[in-house]
Design a protein around this motif. Sequence first.
Motif, mmCIF file in Angstrom:
data_model
loop_
_atom_site.group_PDB
_atom_site.id
_atom_site.type_symbol
_atom_site.label_atom_id
_atom_site.label_comp_id
_atom_site.label_asym_id
_atom_site.label_seq_id
_atom_site.Cartn_x
_atom_site.Cartn_y
_atom_site.Cartn_z
ATOM 1 N N PRO A 354 0.829 -1.057 -0.024
ATOM 2 C CA PRO A 354 0.002 0.038 0.190
ATOM 3 C C PRO A 354 0.820 1.374 0.170
ATOM 4 C CG PRO A 354 -0.908 -1.568 1.713
ATOM 5 C CD PRO A 354 0.691 -1.975 1.232
ATOM 6 N N PRO A 355 0.377 2.382 -0.702
ATOM 7 C CA PRO A 355 1.101 3.591 -0.545
ATOM 8 C C PRO A 355 1.422 4.059 0.873
ATOM 9 C CG PRO A 355 -0.613 3.599 -2.204
ATOM 10 C CD PRO A 355 -0.745 2.457 -1.391
ATOM 11 N N THR A 365 5.352 0.690 -4.389
ATOM 12 C CA THR A 365 4.346 0.910 -3.824
ATOM 13 C C THR A 365 3.272 0.658 -4.970
ATOM 14 O OG1 THR A 365 4.630 3.048 -4.322
ATOM 15 C CG2 THR A 365 5.101 2.418 -2.034
ATOM 16 N N SER A 366 1.983 0.296 -4.576
ATOM 17 C CA SER A 366 0.761 0.293 -5.482
ATOM 18 C C SER A 366 0.612 1.756 -6.261
ATOM 19 C CB SER A 366 -0.430 -0.336 -4.724
ATOM 20 O OG SER A 366 -1.431 -0.417 -5.480
ATOM 21 N N ASP A 367 0.063 1.547 -7.329
ATOM 22 C CA ASP A 367 -0.627 2.771 -8.159
ATOM 23 C C ASP A 367 -1.901 2.677 -7.606
ATOM 24 O OD1 ASP A 367 1.812 3.128 -9.680
ATOM 25 O OD2 ASP A 367 1.159 1.679 -11.212
ATOM 26 N N LEU A 368 -2.485 1.929 -6.928
ATOM 27 C CA LEU A 368 -4.000 2.171 -6.352
ATOM 28 C C LEU A 368 -3.790 2.939 -5.199
ATOM 29 C CD1 LEU A 368 -5.090 -1.558 -6.902
ATOM 30 C CD2 LEU A 368 -5.630 0.437 -8.367
ATOM 31 N N SER A 369 -4.608 3.793 -5.082
ATOM 32 C CA SER A 369 -4.705 4.509 -3.445
ATOM 33 C C SER A 369 -5.089 3.828 -2.452
ATOM 34 C CB SER A 369 -5.693 5.723 -3.859
ATOM 35 O OG SER A 369 -6.912 5.562 -4.106
ATOM 36 N N TYR A 370 -4.786 4.240 -1.238
ATOM 37 C CA TYR A 370 -5.179 3.347 -0.116
ATOM 38 C C TYR A 370 -5.862 4.445 0.820
ATOM 39 C CZ TYR A 370 -5.322 0.478 4.233
ATOM 40 O OH TYR A 370 -5.709 -0.185 5.241
ATOM 41 N N ASP A 371 -7.249 4.476 1.315
ATOM 42 C CA ASP A 371 -7.880 5.033 2.120
ATOM 43 C C ASP A 371 -8.192 4.287 3.374
ATOM 44 O OD1 ASP A 371 -9.280 6.614 3.600
ATOM 45 O OD2 ASP A 371 -10.380 7.573 1.950
ATOM 46 N N ASN A 378 -9.961 -2.454 -3.054
ATOM 47 C CA ASN A 378 -8.738 -2.790 -3.934
ATOM 48 C C ASN A 378 -7.559 -3.418 -3.044
ATOM 49 O OD1 ASN A 378 -9.874 -1.509 -6.246
ATOM 50 N ND2 ASN A 378 -9.537 0.470 -4.974
#
Length: 725
Positions: A354-355, A365-371, A378
Amino acid sequence: MKRNAIKYMGYALLAAIATTSCSDDFLKEKKNYDNVSVDIYDNFVGANARISDIYAWALPDVNAEANWKYNSTGAADSQAKSTEEYSGFSLFVDPQNPLSVSGGTRVPDYFHNQSNNIQASVWGRIRNINDVIRGIENGSLSEAEKNQLLGQAHFLRAWCYYNLVKWYGGVPIVTVPQDPEVTAVTPRSSAKACVEFICDELDKSAEMLRAATTSGGWASSSDYGRVTSGTALALKGRVLVLWASPMFNRTNETARWEKAYQAIQASIPVLESCGHGLYQGKAENATAWATMFAVIQNKEAVFTTLYNDQKDGDGQKNNGWEHSIRPANAMGGGGKEASAMLVDLFPMADGKRPPLSETYSKLETSDLSYDSEFPFMNRDPRFYRTFAFPGVRWTFNGNPQNALNNNPYEGSSYELWNYVWYTSANDQGNVESGNSYGADNLLSNKKGIYVRKRSDDADLGTSLYSFNAEGNGFKFSSAPYMEIRYAEVLLNYAEAACGAGHMSVAVEQLQKIRERVGYTADNNYGLQADLVSDQAACMAAVLYERQIELAYEGKRFDDLRRWMLYDGGAVSVPGAPESWKLTGWGGNTCTYLGFKPLNGQRRENMEFRIQDQYGIGGTTFDSDPLKKEGSTAPARPAAVDYRQELTAQLEALKNFYSQTLVRKLKKGDARDSDKIDLYIQFQPHYYFLGLSQAAQSNSKALPQTIGWDDYNNNGAAGTFDPLAE
């Protein structure tokens, strides 16, 4: 080693054994046959009963706390609570209560345990095995029969020694039954000698079991659960990887990694010939991966403990894991709470970390955002099968509803909605407040994030438990526990290959493991491209994969210790020789791997509470602010069903969270009396445990380990060097 601590068991012939036929159920054969005449070894049924008895005393057990007899199996025991998996300071990481030999918080005794009781002593188990080996060797059975039995006995003796060596390094090697005499003393051998002994035992086991097990496994299904040639070689691979790891291999001697690599490479075809391999099936949503934990005769299982769902009788042996992880409103044991640290650490759906995660900085790190407000979005497919959170189906066969418990669901439609509300606005932001109540009658008996791993989920089409609505819930379960499964063999192979410089082989194993849960070659199975050229990044990827694939299976603490990931191995032990200095891996394994040391960190928990706009609630099941009359809260969406495609379902759940819930930090690790945060502190001399006061009292001739006080020498510094050859 002095053997006056072990009571010699008298022998009495169990004549009934010699006249009965073989049982059709290996599990039921595990009865106490310790007290027998040597004549029993002239009869295969009788000798086999002695082997089954050894299994009963040596196999891992999911129902037991990790202790002198049992290794950690994934529960929140003192070992697992020293990892990222659970919060709460345990014996090994408590900064306020360091371990000692004779005062304060006592070092656990995995070396001796009890005197005068062969069944409650580490060395009693080994003596029992030695007695069986001698009896079978001197008996009149055929060579083929002896090989079948001795192959299992040598494996189990190696298993017992492995569980000593991983804690103490060098221990006494005792291969004959010793009588309880003061003169019966065997000195501590070096760790190297112990590893060589264990590997020799496992080679013997593999060879002796070859004829009986390498044509697809044991011929009779009633023998399923017994070890095979493949089991022996799989354990050998684990032992050699341990020996090559930084804890034992301070200079990073490549030859050790190469030896482990070659041994595991040679074991693969043997494992396959014994019927072992990756459990396969539907990859979507990690369905096959989840299913394998609730299948008894399972090719994934290389070394397994069997259970049954009997409710009473002499043969009762139930697996309590399902009951322990199920929520209270499903008539489970209340559940196990996963730490927020591990939840946030799991990979994203593209396989990358995760970012903003600092744990494995050498991995992309992933290109997908992590909230973090929506941690379920995701994620790696295994995330959904490892954790349970508000808004997921978690079905079972049975009906927990009755007139008193106000449970809204039958088992076939069970949904987990474990969000919480508070009875006071002042408590809503207090990380230490316990005045929260869970929805759907969970009330005070709720967890923020549940451990779901290894669940026997009815939506998978499995049901190995006999559900009992009269208070026993899921206790009567026959789900097996896999101590070694084939995925671990591949991970051991990957680690050894990487350490030996065969990075492409290492990456191939990671690809196989990820393919099963739905990753494809389209993005290199979620792995970064430079793993074949960057050895440090490759090793970090292997350890990260181990942490995810084997989460809540009792493996993480051993990995943290052998890679010295609490401090990177950079902190010296007082009195240790120069040979203890870590010179391989740049002198610091954490820096080498890009791993943030666990020392100095905290593990917190999380829960999802109702947003402030909906106010507070009461202490009863019908005081949920989201459901009270006049509430403007949106209705709950359908709980996420893993039998269906997830994207739209998770988006709907996210929308519900965004309107109604907020993630709240819950205190995990302890604070001091002034409510100041405390942090993980694993002392450098804990990598090799010292002998406890009780163990030293019963083994006065054995020297204490360096770094620990010697009880037999008035507290002087220990002198035994586990790394000396």
